[in-house]
Design a protein around this motif. Structure first.
Motif, PDB file in Angstrom:
ATOM      1  N   ALA A 119      18.581  -5.435  36.862  1.00 36.57           N
ATOM      2  CA  ALA A 119      20.022  -5.678  36.797  1.00 36.57           C
ATOM      3  C   ALA A 119      20.367  -6.617  35.643  1.00 36.57           C
ATOM      4  N   VAL A 120      19.564  -7.692  35.480  1.00 38.83           N
ATOM      5  CA  VAL A 120      19.825  -8.635  34.389  1.00 38.83           C
ATOM      6  C   VAL A 120      19.584  -7.962  33.032  1.00 38.83           C
ATOM      7  N   GLN A 121      18.534  -7.133  32.936  1.00 38.98           N
ATOM      8  CA  GLN A 121      18.273  -6.438  31.679  1.00 38.98           C
ATOM      9  C   GLN A 121      19.396  -5.473  31.327  1.00 38.98           C
ATOM     10  N   LEU A 162      15.308   4.000  31.116  1.00 39.66           N
ATOM     11  CA  LEU A 162      13.952   3.481  31.315  1.00 39.66           C
ATOM     12  C   LEU A 162      13.935   2.344  32.345  1.00 39.66           C
ATOM     13  N   ILE A 163      14.911   1.467  32.262  1.00 39.73           N
ATOM     14  CA  ILE A 163      14.978   0.343  33.199  1.00 39.73           C
ATOM     15  C   ILE A 163      15.237   0.836  34.617  1.00 39.73           C
ATOM     16  N   VAL A 164      16.160   1.786  34.776  1.00 40.18           N
ATOM     17  CA  VAL A 164      16.460   2.321  36.100  1.00 40.18           C
ATOM     18  C   VAL A 164      15.229   3.016  36.693  1.00 40.18           C
ATOM     19  N   ALA A 165      14.490   3.775  35.860  1.00 43.32           N
ATOM     20  CA  ALA A 165      13.286   4.443  36.340  1.00 43.32           C
ATOM     21  C   ALA A 165      12.241   3.431  36.801  1.00 43.32           C
ATOM     22  N   ARG A 166      12.111   2.328  36.078  1.00 44.51           N
ATOM     23  CA  ARG A 166      11.136   1.318  36.477  1.00 44.51           C
ATOM     24  C   ARG A 166      11.564   0.617  37.765  1.00 44.51           C
ATOM     25  N   ASP A 222      12.224  -3.046  -0.047  1.00 42.25           N
ATOM     26  CA  ASP A 222      10.953  -2.830  -0.734  1.00 42.25           C
ATOM     27  C   ASP A 222       9.762  -3.158   0.150  1.00 42.25           C
ATOM     28  N   ALA A 223       9.952  -4.055   1.112  1.00 46.56           N
ATOM     29  CA  ALA A 223       8.859  -4.396   2.023  1.00 46.56           C
ATOM     30  C   ALA A 223       8.711  -3.395   3.160  1.00 46.56           C
ATOM     31  N   GLY A 224       9.660  -2.459   3.289  1.00 42.85           N
ATOM     32  CA  GLY A 224       9.568  -1.446   4.338  1.00 42.85           C
ATOM     33  C   GLY A 224      10.084  -1.886   5.683  1.00 42.85           C
ATOM     34  N   ILE A 225      10.934  -2.905   5.714  1.00 42.56           N
ATOM     35  CA  ILE A 225      11.474  -3.393   6.986  1.00 42.56           C
ATOM     36  C   ILE A 225      12.997  -3.460   6.940  1.00 42.56           C
ATOM     37  N   ALA A 226      13.617  -2.554   6.182  1.00 46.73           N
ATOM     38  CA  ALA A 226      15.077  -2.539   6.111  1.00 46.73           C
ATOM     39  C   ALA A 226      15.697  -2.209   7.464  1.00 46.73           C
ATOM     40  N   HIS A 227      14.919  -1.583   8.370  1.00 43.81           N
ATOM     41  CA  HIS A 227      15.456  -1.235   9.688  1.00 43.81           C
ATOM     42  C   HIS A 227      15.804  -2.470  10.504  1.00 43.81           C
ATOM     43  N   LEU A 228      15.251  -3.634  10.145  1.00 38.99           N
ATOM     44  CA  LEU A 228      15.581  -4.854  10.884  1.00 38.99           C
ATOM     45  C   LEU A 228      17.029  -5.268  10.659  1.00 38.99           C
ATOM     46  N   LEU A 229      17.631  -4.831   9.569  1.00 39.11           N
ATOM     47  CA  LEU A 229      18.999  -5.225   9.243  1.00 39.11           C
ATOM     48  C   LEU A 229      20.035  -4.285   9.832  1.00 39.11           C
ATOM     49  N   CYS A 230      19.600  -3.254  10.546  1.00 40.19           N
ATOM     50  CA  CYS A 230      20.499  -2.312  11.200  1.00 40.19           C
ATOM     51  C   CYS A 230      20.252  -2.365  12.699  1.00 40.19           C
ATOM     52  N   VAL A 231      21.259  -2.726  13.456  1.00 39.90           N
ATOM     53  CA  VAL A 231      21.107  -2.807  14.909  1.00 39.90           C
ATOM     54  C   VAL A 231      20.784  -1.423  15.455  1.00 39.90           C
ATOM     55  N   SER A 232      19.650  -1.300  16.127  1.00 34.09           N
ATOM     56  CA  SER A 232      19.189  -0.004  16.608  1.00 34.09           C
ATOM     57  C   SER A 232      18.354  -0.198  17.856  1.00 34.09           C
ATOM     58  N   GLY A 233      17.527   0.807  18.145  1.00 29.31           N
ATOM     59  CA  GLY A 233      16.695   0.742  19.338  1.00 29.31           C
ATOM     60  C   GLY A 233      15.711  -0.407  19.318  1.00 29.31           C
ATOM     61  N   LEU A 234      15.246  -0.811  18.115  1.00 25.75           N
ATOM     62  CA  LEU A 234      14.314  -1.937  18.025  1.00 25.75           C
ATOM     63  C   LEU A 234      14.941  -3.201  18.567  1.00 25.75           C
ATOM     64  N   HIS A 235      16.181  -3.485  18.181  1.00 27.76           N
ATOM     65  CA  HIS A 235      16.837  -4.712  18.630  1.00 27.76           C
ATOM     66  C   HIS A 235      17.144  -4.666  20.125  1.00 27.76           C
ATOM     67  N   VAL A 236      17.577  -3.512  20.605  1.00 25.41           N
ATOM     68  CA  VAL A 236      17.841  -3.384  22.041  1.00 25.41           C
ATOM     69  C   VAL A 236      16.551  -3.536  22.831  1.00 25.41           C
ATOM     70  N   GLY A 237      15.469  -2.931  22.346  1.00 18.60           N
ATOM     71  CA  GLY A 237      14.183  -3.077  23.025  1.00 18.60           C
ATOM     72  C   GLY A 237      13.675  -4.502  23.002  1.00 18.60           C
ATOM     73  N   GLY A 283      13.142  -9.636  30.042  1.00 19.97           N
ATOM     74  CA  GLY A 283      12.081  -9.396  31.022  1.00 19.97           C
ATOM     75  C   GLY A 283      11.043 -10.505  31.028  1.00 19.97           C
ATOM     76  N   ALA A 284      10.687 -11.013  29.821  1.00 23.61           N
ATOM     77  CA  ALA A 284       9.708 -12.098  29.754  1.00 23.61           C
ATOM     78  C   ALA A 284      10.259 -13.387  30.361  1.00 23.61           C
ATOM     79  N   CYS A 285      11.547 -13.642  30.185  1.00 24.34           N
ATOM     80  CA  CYS A 285      12.150 -14.855  30.758  1.00 24.34           C
ATOM     81  C   CYS A 285      12.241 -14.786  32.282  1.00 24.34           C
ATOM     82  N   LEU A 286      12.226 -13.562  32.834  1.00 20.66           N
ATOM     83  CA  LEU A 286      12.328 -13.390  34.292  1.00 20.66           C
ATOM     84  C   LEU A 286      10.978 -13.066  34.916  1.00 20.66           C
ATOM     85  N   PHE A 287       9.902 -13.570  34.326  1.00 19.12           N
ATOM     86  CA  PHE A 287       8.568 -13.289  34.864  1.00 19.12           C
ATOM     87  C   PHE A 287       8.386 -13.852  36.271  1.00 19.12           C
TER      88      PHE A 287
END
Length: 475
Positions: free
Chosen positions: A261-263, A290-294, A221-236, A243-247
């Motif tokens: 490589a770590v990502q 995307l990671i390989v291109a970067r 009902d809140a419009g965030i049911a996608h958080l409960l399904c592992v998808s591109g959001l979780h992988v991203g 990436g933030a931990c390896l700054f």
């Protein structure tokens, strides 16, 4: 077209699959192949010098129609539903681990034989919730008998209606599935309240069976049911966290190589933890490109990479064009990528998060209305408040999976899950938050989709003009 040349080819291929599915009086596959070849040759002879894209797009359209026709179960003489009497014996192989659903276990299976005759196709199994059903895993081979529902492709079974005849213990996915179940038991052995732990299990391992039904309704009902399904959001989110931990490695060529490589390792390890689910594999493939291109330092269009993964998945399984999860996944990512120029001009991360949420919701709105017939009016509030916390939940859940004996870590995770649940419950309780029973006509959906696409396409040039005007005024 210049930055993302694969996008029109992906759209043409998808259109060919959809058109052949809804067409009447289709020719044979040989006729499709002949017509596609003729269209390509005629186009090359007539308009190659002026419009080289026209014949290639026609060929992609015909190729999509051909691939869709060959994969369409309605025209497959070996589909199990075409040779199934009222009661039949089947040999099947589970393609997923059974998950509790209401009073039954639900799972998908690939059919091998029907009454001793070699057939193919998939079947949805509904099994009684007992110790026999709880012991089943991905890759198990079953001999079962019952009264299948051919219109829905399903069958309801009890414990004495099936027999396990074999177990897959060597394939990569079966090993990943066993690892996932061991990690699930490990998470449940900690001290986190099971009422809240179900959300962490869903986000980390893709196991949704332990989510409280009331909590699941609040997320929907809140419009965030996608958080409960592992998808591109979780992988991203995982790639961004790594990436933030390896700054500290810097932005040099060597630093980008180490970070990439770590990502990649983290993304594919997470994909294995979720049992190599198809949606997670698609997301991992896209982010890997995307990671390989970067790392290579190439300015590759993200939309082009998204189109490349869509082409690969569609040609591998054309019936994914009618899978709701596939449609929602690619539509949301495309909407976010098309709105990225706007986020680059916003100095506030809160506004940037709002823009990402709005673009993803707009891109998936036609699919949501046509499939679920409902829409959450307060999705923006929920996404802005909860999605940033979802990254913390995912990171802490992964640590908790590895070290469930750390009481302090479990306490922090439970506190965060309680906070997320409270925010979600508050948003879902707001008055007039959900519009239900929406049934738009095909014409209305087509006009809505065209309007949303035009809006998202117009964002980038409009933002560049605004940026140029803003810069000239300030100088």
């Amino acid at each position: 077209m210049r930055r993302a040349p694969l996008v029109p080819f992906a759209v043409a291929t998808l259109s060919g699959i959809v058109l052949q599915h809804h067409a009447v009086g289709l020719p044979t596959p040989a006729m499709w192949l002949a017509s596609a070849t003729a269209a390509l040759l005629v186009g090359l002879l007539l308009v190659w010098r002026r419009r080289p894209m026209v014949p290639l797009l026609l060929f992609a359209l015909a190729a999509g129609a051909l691939a869709g026709r060959l994969a369409d179960p309605r025209y497959d003489a070996k589909q199990w539903s075409s040779h199934c009497p009222e009661k039949a014996f089947f040999e099947v192989r589970l393609t997923e681990t059974p998950m509790p659903k209401g009073k039954t276990f639900r799972a998908k299976a690939r059919v091998a034989t029907c009454n001793g005759r070699a057939v193919r196709g998939t079947m949805r199994l509904y099994l009684k919730q007992d110790s026999c059903g709880a012991a089943l895993r991905y890759g198990d081979r079953l001999l079962l008998h019952g009264y299948p529902d051919t219109s829905w492709g399903s069958i309801y079974l009890t414990g004495d209606h099936y027999l396990v005849t074999g177990r897959d213990s060597t394939s990569l996915r079966s090993r990943c599935e066993r690892l996932r179940m061991r990690l699930l038991s490990r998470m449940q052995s900690g001290g986190v309240d099971p009422h809240y732990l179900g959300v962490a299990e869903a986000m980390t391992l893709g196991w949704r069976a332990d989510i409280d039904p009331v909590m699941q309704d609040n997320y929907r009902d809140a419009g965030i049911a996608h958080l409960l399904c592992v998808s591109g959001l979780h992988v991203g989110l995982l790639a961004a966290i790594v990436g933030a931990c390896l700054f500290w490695v810097g932005d040099t060529r060597r630093g980008r190589l180490v970070k990439g490589a770590v990502q990649l390792l983290a993304v594919w390890a997470f994909t294995a933890l979720t049992g190599l689910a198809p949606s997670t594999v698609r997301a991992a493939l896209m982010f890997s490109l995307l990671i390989v291109a970067r790392v290579a330092g190439r300015r590759t269009s993200s939309l082009n990479i998204l189109a490349a993964t869509a082409l690969v998945t569609l040609l591998a399984d054309p019936m994914l064009a009618f899978d709701v999860g596939w449609m929602l996944s690619y539509a949301s990512v495309a909407g976010i990528l098309m709105a990225l120029p706007l986020t680059g001009l916003l100095r506030s991360r809160l506004w940037a998060s709002a823009v990402v949420s709005v673009s993803a919701t707009l891109a998936t709105l036609p699919i949501t209305l046509s499939v679920f017939h409902r829409f959450s009016l307060y999705f923006l509030i929920a996404n802005v408040l909860v999605v940033p916390a979802a990254g913390l939940v995912l990171g802490l859940s992964l640590l908790y999976t590895a070290f469930p004996q750390w009481g302090a870590l479990g306490g922090v995770l439970e506190w965060l899950l309680r906070m997320v649940d409270g925010l979600t419950a508050w948003v879902s309780s707001l008055p007039h938050g959900v519009v239900t029973d929406v049934a738009p006509s095909p014409l209305a959906l087509a006009l809505l989709s065209a309007g949303i696409i035009m809006l998202l396409v117009a964002i980038k040039p409009a933002m560049w003009r605004y940026r140029k005007t803003w810069s000239s005024k300030n100088t």
